[in-house]
Design a protein around this motif. Structure first.
Motif, PDB file in Angstrom:
ATOM      1  N   PHE A  63      -4.743   0.262  11.458  1.00  0.00           N
ATOM      2  CA  PHE A  63      -4.901  -0.400  10.451  1.00  0.00           C
ATOM      3  C   PHE A  63      -4.881  -1.860  10.486  1.00  0.00           C
ATOM      4  CE2 PHE A  63      -3.491  -2.375   6.529  1.00  0.00           C
ATOM      5  CZ  PHE A  63      -4.170  -1.332   5.615  1.00  0.00           C
ATOM      6  N   LEU A  64      -5.775  -2.516  10.069  1.00  0.00           N
ATOM      7  CA  LEU A  64      -5.564  -4.120   9.903  1.00  0.00           C
ATOM      8  C   LEU A  64      -4.452  -4.802   8.672  1.00  0.00           C
ATOM      9  CD1 LEU A  64      -8.578  -4.582  12.121  1.00  0.00           C
ATOM     10  CD2 LEU A  64      -6.724  -5.042  12.494  1.00  0.00           C
ATOM     11  N   SER A  65      -3.839  -5.226   9.132  1.00  0.00           N
ATOM     12  CA  SER A  65      -2.878  -5.620   7.964  1.00  0.00           C
ATOM     13  C   SER A  65      -3.909  -7.530   7.356  1.00  0.00           C
ATOM     14  CB  SER A  65      -1.495  -6.107   7.714  1.00  0.00           C
ATOM     15  OG  SER A  65      -1.112  -7.465   7.011  1.00  0.00           O
ATOM     16  N   PRO A  66      -3.395  -7.311   5.543  1.00  0.00           N
ATOM     17  CA  PRO A  66      -4.435  -8.713   5.305  1.00  0.00           C
ATOM     18  C   PRO A  66      -3.827  -9.799   5.371  1.00  0.00           C
ATOM     19  CG  PRO A  66      -3.535  -7.140   3.355  1.00  0.00           C
ATOM     20  CD  PRO A  66      -3.315  -6.404   4.750  1.00  0.00           C
ATOM     21  N   PHE A  67      -2.254  -9.605   5.885  1.00  0.00           N
ATOM     22  CA  PHE A  67      -0.566 -10.070   5.718  1.00  0.00           C
ATOM     23  C   PHE A  67      -0.421 -11.420   7.294  1.00  0.00           C
ATOM     24  CE2 PHE A  67      -0.529  -6.919   2.535  1.00  0.00           C
ATOM     25  CZ  PHE A  67      -0.577  -8.037   1.337  1.00  0.00           C
ATOM     26  N   GLY A  68      -1.646 -12.003   7.729  1.00  0.00           N
ATOM     27  CA  GLY A  68      -1.740 -12.547   8.556  1.00  0.00           C
ATOM     28  C   GLY A  68      -0.630 -13.186   8.862  1.00  0.00           C
ATOM     29  N   LEU A  69      -0.444 -14.359  10.010  1.00  0.00           N
ATOM     30  CA  LEU A  69       0.914 -14.861  10.087  1.00  0.00           C
ATOM     31  C   LEU A  69       0.708 -16.510   9.402  1.00  0.00           C
ATOM     32  CD1 LEU A  69       2.947 -15.900  11.647  1.00  0.00           C
ATOM     33  CD2 LEU A  69       1.743 -17.535  13.380  1.00  0.00           C
ATOM     34  N   PHE A  73       0.806  -1.012   0.040  1.00  0.00           N
ATOM     35  CA  PHE A  73      -0.310  -0.262   0.116  1.00  0.00           C
ATOM     36  C   PHE A  73       0.747   1.619  -0.073  1.00  0.00           C
ATOM     37  CE2 PHE A  73      -2.385  -3.212   2.600  1.00  0.00           C
ATOM     38  CZ  PHE A  73      -3.573  -3.517   1.856  1.00  0.00           C
ATOM     39  N   PRO A  74       1.688   1.528  -1.132  1.00  0.00           N
ATOM     40  CA  PRO A  74       2.525   2.752  -1.087  1.00  0.00           C
ATOM     41  C   PRO A  74       1.979   4.306  -1.126  1.00  0.00           C
ATOM     42  CG  PRO A  74       2.181   1.616  -3.163  1.00  0.00           C
ATOM     43  CD  PRO A  74       1.346   0.367  -2.124  1.00  0.00           C
ATOM     44  N   THR A  75       2.788   4.928  -0.390  1.00  0.00           N
ATOM     45  CA  THR A  75       2.566   6.341  -0.004  1.00  0.00           C
ATOM     46  C   THR A  75       0.948   6.175   0.970  1.00  0.00           C
ATOM     47  OG1 THR A  75       1.138   6.819  -1.879  1.00  0.00           O
ATOM     48  CG2 THR A  75       3.253   6.632  -2.031  1.00  0.00           C
ATOM     49  N   ILE A  76      -0.249   5.535   1.459  1.00  0.00           N
ATOM     50  CA  ILE A  76      -0.879   5.617   2.094  1.00  0.00           C
ATOM     51  C   ILE A  76      -1.025   5.558   3.188  1.00  0.00           C
ATOM     52  CG2 ILE A  76      -2.321   5.356  -0.065  1.00  0.00           C
ATOM     53  CD1 ILE A  76      -3.411   2.460   0.803  1.00  0.00           C
ATOM     54  N   LEU A  77       0.208   4.698   3.860  1.00  0.00           N
ATOM     55  CA  LEU A  77       0.917   4.959   5.106  1.00  0.00           C
ATOM     56  C   LEU A  77       1.179   6.128   5.644  1.00  0.00           C
ATOM     57  CD1 LEU A  77       1.597   0.508   5.316  1.00  0.00           C
ATOM     58  CD2 LEU A  77      -1.336   1.280   5.385  1.00  0.00           C
ATOM     59  N   GLY A 116       9.634   2.326   4.802  1.00  0.00           N
ATOM     60  CA  GLY A 116       8.235   1.164   5.133  1.00  0.00           C
ATOM     61  C   GLY A 116       8.944   0.878   6.686  1.00  0.00           C
ATOM     62  N   ARG A 117       9.475   1.059   7.789  1.00  0.00           N
ATOM     63  CA  ARG A 117       9.602   0.477   9.061  1.00  0.00           C
ATOM     64  C   ARG A 117       8.921   1.777  10.034  1.00  0.00           C
ATOM     65  NH1 ARG A 117      13.964  -0.919   6.081  1.00  0.00           N
ATOM     66  NH2 ARG A 117      15.635  -2.227   6.636  1.00  0.00           N
ATOM     67  N   HIS A 118       8.186   1.279  11.104  1.00  0.00           N
ATOM     68  CA  HIS A 118       7.401   2.036  11.714  1.00  0.00           C
ATOM     69  C   HIS A 118       8.367   1.367  13.046  1.00  0.00           C
ATOM     70  CE1 HIS A 118       3.274   2.489  13.190  1.00  0.00           C
ATOM     71  NE2 HIS A 118       3.268   1.443  12.273  1.00  0.00           N
ATOM     72  N   SER A 119       9.634   3.034  12.231  1.00  0.00           N
ATOM     73  CA  SER A 119      10.449   3.510  13.886  1.00  0.00           C
ATOM     74  C   SER A 119      10.678   4.894  13.104  1.00  0.00           C
ATOM     75  CB  SER A 119      11.445   2.435  13.929  1.00  0.00           C
ATOM     76  OG  SER A 119      12.333   2.594  14.916  1.00  0.00           O
ATOM     77  N   CYS A 163       1.812  10.300  14.411  1.00  0.00           N
ATOM     78  CA  CYS A 163       3.091  10.424  13.647  1.00  0.00           C
ATOM     79  C   CYS A 163       2.624  10.083  12.394  1.00  0.00           C
ATOM     80  CB  CYS A 163       4.061   9.677  14.185  1.00  0.00           C
ATOM     81  SG  CYS A 163       5.672   9.862  13.766  1.00  0.00           S
ATOM     82  N   GLY A 164       3.531  11.392  11.384  1.00  0.00           N
ATOM     83  CA  GLY A 164       3.678  11.161   9.937  1.00  0.00           C
ATOM     84  C   GLY A 164       2.718  12.382   9.254  1.00  0.00           C
ATOM     85  N   PRO A 165       2.392  12.308   8.293  1.00  0.00           N
ATOM     86  CA  PRO A 165       1.764  13.613   8.253  1.00  0.00           C
ATOM     87  C   PRO A 165       0.960  14.596   8.454  1.00  0.00           C
ATOM     88  CG  PRO A 165       1.029  12.384   6.634  1.00  0.00           C
ATOM     89  CD  PRO A 165       2.161  11.251   7.496  1.00  0.00           C
ATOM     90  N   PRO A 166       0.179  15.746   7.660  1.00  0.00           N
ATOM     91  CA  PRO A 166      -0.662  16.544   8.449  1.00  0.00           C
ATOM     92  C   PRO A 166      -2.497  15.853   8.403  1.00  0.00           C
ATOM     93  CG  PRO A 166       0.568  18.068   7.919  1.00  0.00           C
ATOM     94  CD  PRO A 166       0.796  16.173   7.578  1.00  0.00           C
ATOM     95  N   VAL A 167      -2.813  15.644   9.171  1.00  0.00           N
ATOM     96  CA  VAL A 167      -4.368  14.928   9.368  1.00  0.00           C
ATOM     97  C   VAL A 167      -5.127  15.964   9.884  1.00  0.00           C
ATOM     98  CG1 VAL A 167      -5.476  13.190  10.096  1.00  0.00           C
ATOM     99  CG2 VAL A 167      -2.821  12.876   9.795  1.00  0.00           C
ATOM    100  N   MET A 168      -6.709  15.856   9.503  1.00  0.00           N
ATOM    101  CA  MET A 168      -7.236  16.977  10.631  1.00  0.00           C
ATOM    102  C   MET A 168      -7.934  16.450  11.264  1.00  0.00           C
ATOM    103  SD  MET A 168     -11.311  18.478   8.714  1.00  0.00           S
ATOM    104  CE  MET A 168      -9.685  19.914   8.117  1.00  0.00           C
TER     105      MET A 168
END
Length: 454
Positions: free
Chosen positions: A131-137, A51-55, A72-75, A387-392
């Protein structure tokens, strides 16, 4: 034979030739690769590639500390798996779904941020700002099995080509001195044989600049796991946190959440069996961190001072995690006895992080406040403005942007849920001491010549 048909056959032959060269390379160090599964703790860009750029974590300030850009790292920088790769002298582990230019010689990760052990059923909500990922274990293991089969197929194709070459063909270009060859035992170039098999009507042999073509294909194809990687690699599983918090978000009480733990542990056991069938023999299973100390959950769960322990963590919610971890640890011991040739270990990041809260010398001055967040809350977390881009902000209808602390290396949590680079480094440093495994793991902590983490 047309140029197109000939080019396709040539590419297949040379891809196989290069692939065999790759898999025959001996790996350095004690583990030649890392293969990992789980959630955002090990996700180096897989969900981001899907899901490029939307997260939100595909945007600054993510990645600012080390990579100087989002990866793409959550850090804010490196993850635990990155530091483990550094310690083992391996390249960073690429996300399997991020295929362009990925190099799998040091392994790969199928982990996905916000993923769960159990498949997410319809009607579930991730909760505010999540957001819930569709890629479970289970999906990650399916993807890994498909990847392994593809690699093995390439190697098998090369083995057949090699056997055919040994039966009377050469990979030298056709010699101009054909007259010197005896008629009874005339050697033909393997490309000539392909011509003959693919187009029996044409007996014209076309010499090809094999070496030049091989060099052209070599760079993009020298990216397969090394020989023996399936059995010698280090496998990692870290998941389960979102299974718990997603149930909170869907109105489940603590008793209901705990009642579902045996099923979740059973699903992890299924994943372990799949890894074992795939050849994996070295596996570390991470427990769940103390969620009651996460700034995100502290903001999400209404509470009073009586609900907190002296470290400022939610007592009941940490008790839930401890319950899960106790069951997981017991199950790991069962696997160890059931698979006598499987080196499987339980690593307690829960104990590491709880210990960090009481360790004044570790250098973390903020252990339950987000470094990147919206000021004005106790824990620097606004559930609607990540954290990230501006959000309303839907509550105030004001466009808001999270700000970053001046000293991320003094914070344990980056965005309220996931850990800072400094926190990830600390957890991995503690893991490599060997003090937080359920049983000793000398193959990693003693036999390996580990690089220091900086």
């Amino acid at each position: 034979m047309t140029r197109l048909r000939r080019s396709a056959l040539l590419s297949l032959v040379l891809l196989g030739l290069v692939a065999e060269r790759l898999v025959e390379v001996e790996a350095t160090g004690c583990f030649p690769a890392i293969f990992s599964f789980g959630d955002g703790q090990f996700d180096t860009g897989g969900l981001s590639a899907t899901f490029p750029t939307i997260l939100h974590y595909d945007h600054p300030p993510y990645g600012q500390t080390y990579f100087q850009k989002p990866t793409g790292r959550h850090s804010d920088g490196r993850l635990m798996i990155d530091f483990l790769a550094e310690a083992l002298g391996l390249d960073y582990t690429p996300a399997a779904l991020q295929t362009v230019l990925s190099d799998y010689t040091s392994g790969g990760t199928w982990a996905s941020s916000y993923s769960t052990i159990a498949s997410v059923s319809s009607g579930n909500t991730a909760g505010p700002g999540l957001f819930l990922s569709p890629f479970g274990l289970n999906v990650q293991l399916m993807q890994f099995n498909e990847y392994q089969q593809t690699v093995n197929s390439v190697v098998a194709t090369q083995a057949r080509l090699k056997a055919k070459a040994a039966a009377g063909f050469t990979d030298d270009s056709p010699s101009e001195n054909k007259k010197k060859q005896t008629k009874s035992k005339k050697t033909r170039h393997i490309l000539q044989e392909l011509d003959a098999e693919a187009d029996m009507e044409s007996q014209t042999m076309h010499p090809t600049a094999v070496n030049a073509t091989l060099l052209e294909l070599e760079a993009p194809t020298m990216r397969l796991p090394r020989s023996g990687s399936w059995g010698k690699a280090l496998y990692l599983i870290a998941t389960g946190g979102h299974d718990i918090t997603n149930q909170y978000n869907n109105g489940k009480n603590i008793d209901t959440v705990v009642a579902g733990f045996p099923r979740l542990i059973g699903l992890i056991a299924d994943a372990v069996r799949q890894i074992y069938r795939a050849g994996g023999r070295n596996l570390i299973v991470f427990d769940i961190e103390p969620q009651g100390c996460q700034p995100w959950l502290l903001t999400r769960i209404p509470h009073t001072a009586d609900d907190l322990d002296w470290k400022g963590c939610l007592i009941q919610y940490n008790a839930v995690v401890q319950n899960f971890n106790k069951m997981l640890k017991s199950e790991v011991a069962v696997w160890r006895e059931g698979y006598t040739d499987l080196n499987v270990f339980y690593f307690s990041q829960y104990d590491v992080k709880i210990g960090l809260l009481t360790n004044d010398t570790a250098g973390f001055n903020s252990t339950n406040t987000a470094c990147c967040g919206v000021a004005g809350s106790t824990y620097n977390v606004n559930l609607m403005v990540p954290c990230g881009p501006p959000v309303m902000d839907p509550v105030t209808n004001i466009t808001t942007v999270a700000t970053v602390c001046n000293n991320p290396d003094e914070y344990l949590y980056w965005d309220g849920m996931y850990t800072t680079e400094a926190g990830n480094r600390y957890v991995m440093q503690q893991m490599l001491t060997g003090n937080f495994f359920d049983v000793p793991f000398p193959e990693l902590t003693e036999n390996c010549q580990l690089n220091p983490l900086t």
